[in-house]
Design an enzyme around this catalytic site. Structure first.
Site, PDB file in Angstrom:
ATOM      1  N   GLN A 127      33.913  46.578  46.403  1.00  0.00           N
ATOM      2  CA  GLN A 127      33.166  46.842  45.177  1.00  0.00           C
ATOM      3  C   GLN A 127      32.479  45.548  44.713  1.00  0.00           C
ATOM      4  OE1 GLN A 127      35.742  49.527  42.412  1.00  0.00           O
ATOM      5  NE2 GLN A 127      37.135  48.617  43.898  1.00  0.00           N
ATOM      6  N   ASN A 128      32.827  44.444  45.361  1.00  0.00           N
ATOM      7  CA  ASN A 128      32.305  43.127  44.961  1.00  0.00           C
ATOM      8  C   ASN A 128      30.863  42.939  45.427  1.00  0.00           C
ATOM      9  OD1 ASN A 128      34.891  42.875  44.053  1.00  0.00           O
ATOM     10  ND2 ASN A 128      35.544  41.496  45.699  1.00  0.00           N
ATOM     11  N   GLY A 157      43.220  43.966  44.843  1.00  0.00           N
ATOM     12  CA  GLY A 157      42.492  43.390  43.713  1.00  0.00           C
ATOM     13  C   GLY A 157      41.505  44.304  43.034  1.00  0.00           C
ATOM     14  N   THR A 158      41.857  45.585  42.898  1.00  0.00           N
ATOM     15  CA  THR A 158      40.998  46.488  42.121  1.00  0.00           C
ATOM     16  C   THR A 158      41.853  47.318  41.168  1.00  0.00           C
ATOM     17  OG1 THR A 158      39.436  48.322  42.167  1.00  0.00           O
ATOM     18  CG2 THR A 158      41.011  48.197  43.993  1.00  0.00           C
ATOM     19  N   SER A 159      41.335  47.565  39.973  1.00  0.00           N
ATOM     20  CA  SER A 159      42.073  48.327  38.956  1.00  0.00           C
ATOM     21  C   SER A 159      41.872  49.831  39.140  1.00  0.00           C
ATOM     22  CB  SER A 159      41.569  47.930  37.567  1.00  0.00           C
ATOM     23  OG  SER A 159      40.181  48.261  37.457  1.00  0.00           O
ATOM     24  N   HIS A 189      28.769  48.497  45.514  1.00  0.00           N
ATOM     25  CA  HIS A 189      28.078  48.268  44.238  1.00  0.00           C
ATOM     26  C   HIS A 189      26.946  47.249  44.354  1.00  0.00           C
ATOM     27  CE1 HIS A 189      32.042  49.750  42.244  1.00  0.00           C
ATOM     28  NE2 HIS A 189      31.310  50.733  42.678  1.00  0.00           N
ATOM     29  N   ARG A 247      25.393  34.937  37.508  1.00  0.00           N
ATOM     30  CA  ARG A 247      26.421  35.335  38.479  1.00  0.00           C
ATOM     31  C   ARG A 247      26.054  34.851  39.878  1.00  0.00           C
ATOM     32  NH1 ARG A 247      28.277  41.319  37.831  1.00  0.00           N
ATOM     33  NH2 ARG A 247      29.768  40.575  39.397  1.00  0.00           N
ATOM     34  N   TYR A 262      22.610  38.299  35.759  1.00  0.00           N
ATOM     35  CA  TYR A 262      22.820  38.284  37.212  1.00  0.00           C
ATOM     36  C   TYR A 262      22.368  36.961  37.841  1.00  0.00           C
ATOM     37  CZ  TYR A 262      24.389  43.050  36.945  1.00  0.00           C
ATOM     38  OH  TYR A 262      25.127  44.162  36.623  1.00  0.00           O
ATOM     39  N   ASP A 285      29.684  39.805  45.571  1.00  0.00           N
ATOM     40  CA  ASP A 285      29.638  38.471  46.197  1.00  0.00           C
ATOM     41  C   ASP A 285      29.675  38.615  47.722  1.00  0.00           C
ATOM     42  OD1 ASP A 285      33.053  38.330  45.250  1.00  0.00           O
ATOM     43  OD2 ASP A 285      32.368  38.340  47.336  1.00  0.00           O
TER      44      ASP A 285
HETATM   45  N1  APR Z   1      45.171  38.526  42.805  1.00  0.00           N
HETATM   46  C1  APR Z   1      45.341  39.890  42.932  1.00  0.00           C
HETATM   47  N2  APR Z   1      44.898  40.802  42.015  1.00  0.00           N
HETATM   48  C2  APR Z   1      44.279  40.290  40.927  1.00  0.00           C
HETATM   49  C3  APR Z   1      44.097  38.886  40.716  1.00  0.00           C
HETATM   50  C4  APR Z   1      44.564  37.997  41.733  1.00  0.00           C
HETATM   51  N3  APR Z   1      44.423  36.695  41.643  1.00  0.00           N
HETATM   52  N4  APR Z   1      43.440  38.715  39.518  1.00  0.00           N
HETATM   53  C5  APR Z   1      43.232  39.975  39.015  1.00  0.00           C
HETATM   54  N5  APR Z   1      43.742  40.899  39.852  1.00  0.00           N
HETATM   55  C6  APR Z   1      43.681  42.364  39.753  1.00  0.00           C
HETATM   56  C7  APR Z   1      43.884  42.936  38.360  1.00  0.00           C
HETATM   57  O1  APR Z   1      45.272  43.168  38.105  1.00  0.00           O
HETATM   58  C8  APR Z   1      43.078  44.244  38.451  1.00  0.00           C
HETATM   59  O2  APR Z   1      43.874  45.300  38.988  1.00  0.00           O
HETATM   60  O3  APR Z   1      42.368  42.733  40.133  1.00  0.00           O
HETATM   61  C9  APR Z   1      41.972  43.913  39.458  1.00  0.00           C
HETATM   62  C10 APR Z   1      40.603  43.638  38.835  1.00  0.00           C
HETATM   63  O4  APR Z   1      40.179  44.838  38.232  1.00  0.00           O
HETATM   64  P1  APR Z   1      38.723  44.923  37.547  1.00  0.00           P
HETATM   65  O5  APR Z   1      38.481  43.704  36.746  1.00  0.00           O
HETATM   66  O6  APR Z   1      38.671  46.245  36.891  1.00  0.00           O
HETATM   67  O7  APR Z   1      37.719  44.846  38.788  1.00  0.00           O
HETATM   68  P2  APR Z   1      37.311  45.990  39.839  1.00  0.00           P
HETATM   69  O8  APR Z   1      38.426  46.966  40.042  1.00  0.00           O
HETATM   70  O9  APR Z   1      36.778  45.312  41.029  1.00  0.00           O
HETATM   71  O10 APR Z   1      36.099  46.715  39.054  1.00  0.00           O
HETATM   72  C11 APR Z   1      35.457  47.780  39.706  1.00  0.00           C
HETATM   73  O11 APR Z   1      33.854  47.917  37.941  1.00  0.00           O
HETATM   74  O12 APR Z   1      32.668  46.772  36.436  1.00  0.00           O
HETATM   75  C12 APR Z   1      32.548  47.480  37.577  1.00  0.00           C
HETATM   76  O13 APR Z   1      30.932  47.311  39.294  1.00  0.00           O
HETATM   77  C13 APR Z   1      32.010  46.635  38.721  1.00  0.00           C
HETATM   78  O14 APR Z   1      32.755  46.589  41.029  1.00  0.00           O
HETATM   79  C14 APR Z   1      33.196  46.584  39.703  1.00  0.00           C
HETATM   80  C15 APR Z   1      33.986  47.811  39.346  1.00  0.00           C
END
Ligand code: APR
Length: 233
Positions: free
Chosen positions: A91-92, A174-176, A109, A61, A58, A94
């Protein structure tokens, strides 16, 4: 609709929104979880086993976040405050939404520039530099990053659910949607609310309706969304 006539626009963001600022996501090809064992650096068990390793992770980071700046996606979300009552649920960890000018940001988070006593998650302190092993809080216990680790409670989830239920317009960016309870927040949206998804690979959101994918990067997608909203209001 609210008596002050500004629609409530709620944005739920993840690591993909900060990717174009130069911060790695978690699960993409070069994601953080590709290079690190999640449970070693982001769980209470990992902290107990090797706190120095967790602090190093961390601290690095924190240095990375301090070096980067908000991108066009963060700025576009802040700009929406002119027309809408905007709440960002992120969820970020930053601070790029805040640095871009977003006023209502709820972190699910945790926050990288905050630390806390390892025994008391309410004793919060600002931190700009590194946390070292042996750095003690006022209660005499070791400082740890104010980050929610796997297996830990998400204290802000109830507030986030209320915010989702109050949305007039929803944006997922931007979240999976792979981590709960954050991923379950879309269940609290009113079915009729228009929902926009901005992602390079839009995640699966069935059975929800009215989801409009805005495929592309966060910066491109937010630009596109500003156009769509200016047409649809
Ligand atoms: N623009 C748009 N989307 C993007 C880009 C971009 N430049 N780059 C990546 N992505 C998308 C990917 O396709 C994916 O759907 O952003 C998403 C990132 O997903 P993860 O890496 O799983 O991140 P996140 O969903 O924020 O993770 C959730 O998991 O590990 C824990 O606590 C951590 O807060 C985090 C949580």
């Amino acid at each position: 609709m609210h008596n002050n006539m500004k629609k409530h626009l709620v944005v739920l963001t993840g690591a993909g929104v900060s990717a174009e600022s130069g911060l790695p996501t978690f699960r993409d090809a070069n994601g953080l979880w590709m290079g690190h064992d999640v449970y070693e650096v982001a769980s209470p068990e990992g902290w107990k086993k090797d706190p120095a390793l967790v602090l190093d992770f961390y601290n690095q980071r924190r240095r990375d976040v301090a070096k980067v700046s908000p991108n066009e996606a963060h700025l576009a979300i802040a700009e929406l405050q002119q027309q809408y009552k905007v709440t960002v649920i992120t969820q970020n960890i930053d601070d790029l939404h805040e640095r871009a000018g977003s006023k209502n940001v709820l972190h699910l988070h945790g926050e990288i520039f905050t630390m806390r006593s390892e025994k008391d998650d309410t004793a919060l302190y600002n931190i700009k530099g590194d946390i070292h092993l042996g750095d003690k809080a006022r209660d005499g216990h070791q400082y740890r990053p104010h980050v929610v680790w796997f297996g830990e409670q998400v204290p802000n989830i109830l507030r986030a659910r209320d915010i989702m239920a109050d949305a007039d317009i929803f944006v997922l960016a931007g979240t999976s949607l792979q981590v709960y309870p954050a991923a379950g927040l879309i269940d609290y949206l009113d079915e009729q609310v228009p929902k926009y998804i901005i992602d390079k690979n839009p995640p699966f959101t069935a059975p929800h309706h009215n989801f409009y994918p805005v495929k592309g990067t966060a910066t491109e997608g937010m630009k596109e969304l500003l156009k769509i909203l200016s047409e649809n209001g």
